[in-house]
Write an enzyme that holds these catalytic residues in place. Structure first.
Site, PDB file in Angstrom:
ATOM      1  N   SER A 178       0.792  -1.220   0.000  1.00  0.00           N
ATOM      2  CA  SER A 178       0.000   0.000   0.000  1.00  0.00           C
ATOM      3  C   SER A 178       0.829   1.279   0.000  1.00  0.00           C
ATOM      4  O   SER A 178       0.346   2.323  -0.430  1.00  0.00           O
ATOM      5  CB  SER A 178      -0.951   0.007   1.198  1.00  0.00           C
ATOM      6  OG  SER A 178      -0.246  -0.171   2.392  1.00  0.00           O
ATOM      7  N   HIS A 206      -5.418  -3.578  -2.752  1.00  0.00           N
ATOM      8  CA  HIS A 206      -5.114  -2.613  -3.820  1.00  0.00           C
ATOM      9  C   HIS A 206      -5.047  -3.242  -5.204  1.00  0.00           C
ATOM     10  O   HIS A 206      -4.951  -2.525  -6.197  1.00  0.00           O
ATOM     11  CB  HIS A 206      -3.798  -1.894  -3.511  1.00  0.00           C
ATOM     12  CG  HIS A 206      -3.857  -1.095  -2.248  1.00  0.00           C
ATOM     13  ND1 HIS A 206      -4.337   0.187  -2.210  1.00  0.00           N
ATOM     14  CD2 HIS A 206      -3.545  -1.423  -0.967  1.00  0.00           C
ATOM     15  CE1 HIS A 206      -4.303   0.634  -0.958  1.00  0.00           C
ATOM     16  NE2 HIS A 206      -3.822  -0.331  -0.184  1.00  0.00           N
ATOM     17  N   LYS A 238     -11.922   0.232  -1.914  1.00  0.00           N
ATOM     18  CA  LYS A 238     -11.024   0.927  -2.849  1.00  0.00           C
ATOM     19  C   LYS A 238     -11.630   0.874  -4.259  1.00  0.00           C
ATOM     20  O   LYS A 238     -12.591   1.590  -4.513  1.00  0.00           O
ATOM     21  CB  LYS A 238      -9.631   0.333  -2.714  1.00  0.00           C
ATOM     22  CG  LYS A 238      -9.170   0.429  -1.236  1.00  0.00           C
ATOM     23  CD  LYS A 238      -7.762   0.037  -1.017  1.00  0.00           C
ATOM     24  CE  LYS A 238      -7.434  -0.230   0.439  1.00  0.00           C
ATOM     25  NZ  LYS A 238      -7.668   0.875   1.365  1.00  0.00           N
TER      26      LYS A 238
HETATM   27  N1  PMP Z   1      -5.058  -4.088   3.634  1.00  0.00           N
HETATM   28  C1  PMP Z   1      -4.419  -3.147   2.939  1.00  0.00           C
HETATM   29  C2  PMP Z   1      -3.216  -3.528   2.144  1.00  0.00           C
HETATM   30  C3  PMP Z   1      -4.864  -1.819   2.973  1.00  0.00           C
HETATM   31  O1  PMP Z   1      -4.213  -0.869   2.322  1.00  0.00           O
HETATM   32  C4  PMP Z   1      -6.016  -1.513   3.727  1.00  0.00           C
HETATM   33  C5  PMP Z   1      -6.610  -0.111   3.775  1.00  0.00           C
HETATM   34  N2  PMP Z   1      -5.788   0.933   3.713  1.00  0.00           N
HETATM   35  C6  PMP Z   1      -6.632  -2.532   4.446  1.00  0.00           C
HETATM   36  C7  PMP Z   1      -6.148  -3.806   4.373  1.00  0.00           C
HETATM   37  C8  PMP Z   1      -7.829  -2.249   5.325  1.00  0.00           C
HETATM   38  O2  PMP Z   1      -8.958  -2.161   4.541  1.00  0.00           O
HETATM   39  P1  PMP Z   1     -10.205  -1.258   5.018  1.00  0.00           P
HETATM   40  O3  PMP Z   1      -9.850   0.153   4.703  1.00  0.00           O
HETATM   41  O4  PMP Z   1     -11.328  -1.787   4.207  1.00  0.00           O
HETATM   42  O5  PMP Z   1     -10.373  -1.489   6.470  1.00  0.00           O
END
Ligand code: PMP
Length: 390
Positions: A178, A206, A238
Site C-alpha cells: 500500500s 489494492h 477501494k
Molecule cells: N489491507 C491493505 C493492504 C490496505 O491498504 C487496507 C486499507 N488501507 C486494508 C487492508 C484495510 O482495509 P479497510 O480500509 O477496508 O479497512
C-alpha cells in the site's frame, strides 16, 4: 491530560502530527476543500466508481428494498439476500468456491489471521505488510517471523528452518503493497508454500479491480491458478467503491470462519447501501475494462514523467506511486507546497513507513484527465525546485 499534551507536542515537533481534513464533495479528481477546489491525488477510488450513476442507483435501490441498516450480525438475522449475491460475485471474480464479507478490510485481516492460526502455529509475514495484518498476527498469539520485503529466498529459508517445528504455518503478504505500490513475487511465494505445506494468504486490497486481465487482482496478474492461494483477502473500500472486507476461499474455510471468526461473528452485517454499491461495482469492473486500462496507462506514464523531473520513483504498474524523499520534514514541506498549488498528495511518514523513507504518495484514478496530470507534474516541478528536492 498533561501527558497527552506532551505526546502531541512531540508528534508536532517531529512532523508526525496527524489531523483529519474533510472534503466537501465526493472523492473524485476535482474536490472541494475548506481551502477551495483542489485536485485529489490520494484516493483509493481507483476506478472512479463511487459516483458512477449505476453504482449510486444500485445503492439507492438496495436501501429502498432492505433499509439503511441490517440490525444484527449475519448469524442473528442481519443476513439478507444481497450479501449472499455479493459473496457469490466476489467468489466468481476471484475464481474461488465462495467468499465471506466482513465489516471492513481491517476486520477481515484481524479476524481471518487470528482464526486460521493460534499459539501452536507460525506466521511468516512480509516486513511491509499492512498494519491490519500486523495486528491480526498479534491477536492470533502465533509465533511471528518477518521476512525481508519481497525477499522470497528469505521466506524459503524461514520455511525450511521452521516447517517441522509448528502445527501449521501461515504465510501472509500484501498483493500490492500500500505504501510502495509494488507487487509481491507471488509465483515464487506460492512455490515455497507448496514445498513446505504452508497456507498462503494474499491481501489484495489494492490489486482487486485494478490488476489482472479481468480485474480479479494480483494472482491473475501473474496468471497463477487461483487455487494456489488459500485465502484471497480484499476490501470493498477501494476499486469497489464502497466499504467492507472479504475473503474468497474454499467452502470449508468459509464454513470454519463463520463458526470461529470473532470479527465476523460479533459484528453487525454490512448495510444494504454498501453491499448494493459494491455488487454493482463488481459487475462494472468486468464490463468496463477501459477504467482498468486507463489506470494502467496512467500508472506507467506518470511514473516516467515524475522521474523525468528528477524525483526518485520506483518502477511499477499500479496506481500507487511513491515519490521517495527521505526526510519527514522535507516530505511534509513538499506536500504543503503542492497543496498551495492545488494538489492534494499526502506525505507518508514513520511509523507508516520505515524511518528515513518518508515519501509523497501519489495515487491515480482512472477518472484523472490528461490536464489533471499536467497540473500535477507542473506543481511537482515548481514545488520540488522551491524546496530543493529536485
Ligand atoms: N489491507 C491493505 C493492504 C490496505 O491498504 C487496507 C486499507 N488501507 C486494508 C487492508 C484495510 O482495509 P479497510 O480500509 O477496508 O479497512
Amino acid at each position: 491530560m498533561e501527558w497527552i499534551e506532551q505526546e502531541l507536542a512531540l508528534l508536532r515537533e517531529r512532523e508526525l502530527y496527524r489531523e483529519i481534513k474533510p472534503l466537501y464533495s465526493a472523492a473524485q479528481p476535482h474536490v472541494q476543500t475548506a481551502d477551495g477546489e483542489k485536485l485529489l491525488f490520494c484516493s483509493n477510488n481507483y476506478l472512479g466508481l463511487t459516483t458512477e450513476e449505476k453504482v449510486v442507483n444500485a445503492c439507492q435501490e438496495a436501501v429502498r428494498q432492505y433499509g439503511t441498516g441490517t440490525g444484527g450480525s449475519r448469524l442473528l438475522y442481519g443476513a439478507n439476500a444481497l450479501q449472499g449475491q455479493l459473496e457469490q460475485a466476489l467468489a466468481e471474480l476471484k475464481k474461488q468456491e465462495n467468499a465471506l464479507l466482513f465489516g471492513t478490510g481491517y476486520m477481515a485481516n484481524i479476524g481471518i489471521i487470528s482464526t486460521m492460526v493460534g499459539k501452536e502455529d507460525l506466521i511468516i509475514s512480509d516486513e511491509l505488510n499492512h498494519a491490519s495484518i500486523i495486528d491480526g498476527c498479534r491477536l492470533s498469539k502465533a509465533k511471528v517471523v518477518i521476512y525481508k520485503h519481497n525477499d522470497y529466498k528469505h521466506l524459503e529459508q524461514l520455511l525450511k528452518e521452521n516447517y517441522k517445528l509448528y502445527r501449521r504455518i501461515l504465510v501472509v503478504t500484501d498483493g500490492v503493497f500500500s505504501m510502495d505500490g509494488d507487487l509481491a513475487p507471488l509465483p515464487e511465494i506460492v512455490k515455497s508454500c507448496q514445498r513446505y505445506g504452508a497456507m498462503l494468504m494474499v491481501d489484495d486490497a489494492h490489486g482487486t479491480g485494478v490488476l489482472g486481465p479481468d480485474g480479479s487482482g494480483t494472482v491473475a496478474e501473474y496468471s497463477l491458478s487461483p487455487e494456489e492461494v488459500l485465502l484471497h483477502m480484499g476490501t470493498l473500500s477501494k476499486a469497489l467503491a464502497a466499504e467492507g472486507g472479504f475473503v474468497a476461499t474454499r467452502n470449508i474455510v468459509k464454513e470454519y470462519l463463520i463458526n470461529k471468526c470473532r470479527s465476523f461473528i460479533f459484528s453487525t452485517a454490512l448495510p444494504p447501501a454498501v453491499v448494493g454499491a459494491a455488487l454493482q461495482a463488481v459487475k462494472l469492473i468486468k464490463v468496463e475494462a477501459w477504467r482498468r486500462n486507463r489506470l494502467r496507462y496512467l500508472a506507467i506514464e506518470v511514473r516516467a514523467q515524475i522521474r523525468k523531473l528528477g524525483y526518485d520513483v520506483p518502477d511499477g504498474i499500479t496506481p500507487i506511486i511513491p515519490i521517495i524523499i527521505g526526510s519527514s520534514a522535507k516530505t511534509m514541506q513538499l506536500a504543503r507546497e503542492l497543496f498551495k498549488r492545488g494538489i492534494i498528495a499526502p506525505g507518508v511518514r514513520p511509523p507508516t513507513v520505515p524511518d528515513g523513507s518518508s515519501r509523497l504518495r501519489v495515487t491515480l484514478m482512472a477518472t484523472h484527465s490528461d490536464s489533471d496530470i499536467e497540473m500535477l507534474l507542473q506543481a511537482l516541478y515548481e514545488s520540488g525546485k522551491q524546496i530543493g528536492v529536485i
